[in-house]
Design an enzyme around this catalytic site. Structure first.
Site, short mmCIF file in Angstrom:
data_model
loop_
_atom_site.label_atom_id
_atom_site.label_comp_id
_atom_site.label_asym_id
_atom_site.label_seq_id
_atom_site.Cartn_x
_atom_site.Cartn_y
_atom_site.Cartn_z
N GLU A 199 0.80 -1.23 0.00
CA GLU A 199 0.00 0.00 0.00
C GLU A 199 0.84 1.28 0.00
O GLU A 199 0.40 2.32 0.49
CB GLU A 199 -0.97 0.01 1.18
CG GLU A 199 -2.01 -1.10 1.12
CD GLU A 199 -3.09 -0.98 2.20
OE1 GLU A 199 -4.16 -1.57 2.04
OE2 GLU A 199 -2.83 -0.29 3.22
N GLU B 130 -6.49 -7.90 -0.96
CA GLU B 130 -7.21 -7.73 0.30
C GLU B 130 -8.64 -7.28 -0.02
O GLU B 130 -8.87 -6.58 -1.01
CB GLU B 130 -6.56 -6.66 1.20
CG GLU B 130 -5.20 -7.02 1.76
CD GLU B 130 -4.63 -5.93 2.68
OE1 GLU B 130 -5.44 -5.23 3.33
OE2 GLU B 130 -3.39 -5.79 2.73
#
Length: 614
Positions: free
Chosen positions: A384, A455
């Site tokens: 991320e 995710e």
């Protein structure tokens, strides 16, 4: 000949470090510990992570007879969190930055035979800003200590350092085998050779002999092999390959590596294993446990892999957000559970020194985990993190230089990121209960490329094991809605949910109790309702979980209007006491793409009222 001595028992530990310890024959007031070990046992919840962030000292006495003189002594550390300095007999030997990758220390010049040698490891468990994943806030804890195993390898002066096994064209009759062997130093004289034996069980199925020339150090051997069983998720066939180093036909050293014949490919239309298209359905895993953090033994590591494959029924696990125990990955090899293995990190990219340590982490990860057939994807970006083109081009180049057989990915949480890797890996949290399960792949990537969701759910709907029944059911349904969307998109390689188990975290995250309740299981590996959303999607054994205790007082106005059954059965017959209410089928309307939609029970009376004359 190579000998391996395991050094996991009878260590001395002190929760502090002083320079004078390097000169002492015995540490004062030390605690006897075994490995794996954590520097501080922590409460289950509501604790300050600073309680384990300190510098500690590990001490062990080593004594070897003089028959080993002339050999090399290599200390192997599987994992020390997070910065380590290694001393022998008061002399500093080396340091290691980062707690998630193995490292080796040559202690030969500092060792005295036939007497006690004092090994000291100084361990800094603070969050040092120049070591990944540290430098900013992050949504997990790292704990501290020598939390994986330690061993001593006794080898000859010239020995085998690495063996890398590559399998290619595995769907052909004549399969290609490439073996890259690295010696610790060049060959200095004649009459040396390598002998390679491939075993299926205890049977040698192929032997290859390769003569060595003077100055040979890195050797590549290619061969063709037939009549081989492939490694896949249903039949994970494994072979052992032994490399022997010979001098005048006398065995000098040998190394055995386990491997499997398989090929993986991520394409814009999906994921392929040995040429067969497979939809990837998985979960993320943190390696933490209650109280002891990371310091859990082989049996617990293996059990997590077994839960994922055999109970949850997934076919892939992401090692979030760092390389994990080789015991876990070994078991994945044996079970046929695919693995996405990535470098340590969480959102933050540090300075140039930090980046150099990230490159070291990447190199250590690939070198140490190379021969695991279960690993199908290297994560070469910080989870991320923002785009950093120069850094990530270099990371991808380094990964490809070390391993040209596996694709690379890098997990993002924003659309239209710059793609240098092979697979666009993305955390898709678009689903909020009433909307679509996932964004369309092309909306995220902006172009047709291999695409994998890494995710989903997680922080969008934190759910405790002791939350209300309605919330626990909704948690399960949210996972199923995302899986339904995953199966809907043919050009989506798969989706890996967040996450397998709850985990301790920093104060900036979680539910105020230092726990992220994002798992489909709690930290003790006890099932939440969402566990059965996953287990009901497999076909190996029947699953039927009634997601209600049928206690109406659990619901507003005591109104229980429907009950969900998570099952892979074709239908269920429902009885009230001994009275038949009816047959109920999977909900194909909302979950038409799922292998096994849940069954909804919304009639609790059937014909009972008519039978009573109403």
């Amino acid at each position: 000949m190579r000998e391996i001595k395991h050094l996991n028992y009878d260590w001395n530990f002190l929760p502090h470090f002083e320079e004078k310890y390097l000169e002492l024959a015995e540490l004062p007031d030390c605690i006897k510990v075994d490995l794996p070990h954590t520097v501080k046992e922590v409460p289950y919840n509501y604790f300050d992570d600073k309680i384990y962030q300190f510098i500690s000292c590990y001490h062990k006495i080593l004594n070897l007879p003089s028959i080993y003189k002339g050999k090399k002594l290599l200390l192997k550390f599987a994992g020390v969190m997070g910065y380590a300095e290694v001393f022998v007999n008061g002399k500093f030997i080396t340091n290691h930055f980062g707690g998630y990758t193995p490292f080796t220390v040559d202690i030969t010049p500092y060792f005295n035979f036939d007497e006690d040698n004092h090994l000291i490891v100084k361990v800094d468990s603070t969050e040092l800003s120049d070591i990944p994943p540290f430098g900013f806030v992050m949504d997990y804890l790292t704990y501290g200590g020598i939390y994986r195993e330690v061993s001593l390898e006794i080898v000859e002066k010239c020995h085998i350092e690495h063996v890398f096994i590559k399998t290619k064209k595995v769907t052909d009759v004549n399969k290609q085998l490439e073996i890259n062997i690295v010696l610790n130093e060049p060959i200095l004289d004649d009459n040396n050779a390598l002998r390679i034996k491939i075993f299926e069980g205890n049977t040698i199925i192929k032997t290859i002999t390769h003569a060595l020339n003077i100055n040979d150090k890195e050797i590549t051997i290619k061969d063709i092999i037939t009549d081989i069983k492939l490694w896949d998720i249903e039949e994970p066939n494994l072979y052992n390959l032994t490399v022997e180093l010979l001098n005048n036909e006398k065995l000098v050293d040998n190394v055995t590596e386990r491997f499997g014949f398989r090929e993986v490919s991520f394409q814009p239309d999906g994921f392929y294993l040995n040429g067969k298209k497979i939809k990837l359905r998985g979960l993320n895993r943190h390696q933490s446990y209650p109280y002891v953090g990371y310091a859990m033994p082989k049996s617990a590591q293996e059990e997590d892999a077994e839960i994922l494959k055999n109970e949850l029924g997934v076919n892939i696990v992401r090692l979030s957000h760092y390389p994990q125990s080789k015991h876990f990955v070994n078991r994945c090899d044996e079970l046929g559970l695919l693995v996405f293995c990535e470098i340590p990190g969480w959102q933050h990219i540090g300075n140039q020194k930090w980046k150099e340590h990230a490159k070291e982490n990447l190199q250590e990860m690939i070198i140490n985990y190379f021969n695991h057939p279960s690993i199908i994807l290297w994560g070469v970006r910080i989870n991320e993190s923002k785009d950093d083109d120069v850094f990530y081009q270099e990371m991808n180049r380094l990964a490809k230089m070390l391993d040209d057989t596996r694709p690379t990915g890098g997990v993002r949480n924003f659309k239209h990121s710059h793609l240098f890797e092979d697979v666009y890996t993305y955390n898709d949290f678009v689903h909020s209960g009433k909307n679509q399960g996932l964004d369309k792949p092309i909306k995220v990537t902006g172009k047709k490329v291999p695409y994998l969701v890494t995710e989903h759910n997680g922080h969008m709907f934190p759910t405790k094991k002791f939350d209300s029944e309605a919330k626990r059911v909704e948690h399960a349904l949210r996972h199923l809605r995302v899986l339904n969307a995953m199966y809907q998109y043919d050009d989506l390689c798969g989706a890996i949910g967040w996450c397998m188990v709850d985990y301790n975290t920093h104060k900036e995250f979680g539910s105020g109790d230092r726990i992220c309740h994002h798992g489909v299981m709690d930290m003790f590996r006890l099932e939440k309702t969402a566990f059965y959303a996953y287990s009901s999607q497999q076909d190996k054994y029947p699953v039927l979980h009634v997601a209600s205790t049928l206690n109406t007082g659990e619901y507003d106005a005591s109104l229980l209007s429907r009950v969900y059954i998570f099952t892979n059965c074709d239908y269920v017959d429902v009885y009230r006491n001994d009275d038949y209410l009816g047959r109920f089928y999977p909900d194909q309307k909302e979950f038409k793409y799922l292998p096994h939609p849940p069954i909804i029970i919304d009639d609790f009376f059937g014909n009972l009222l008519e039978n009573e004359g109403f």
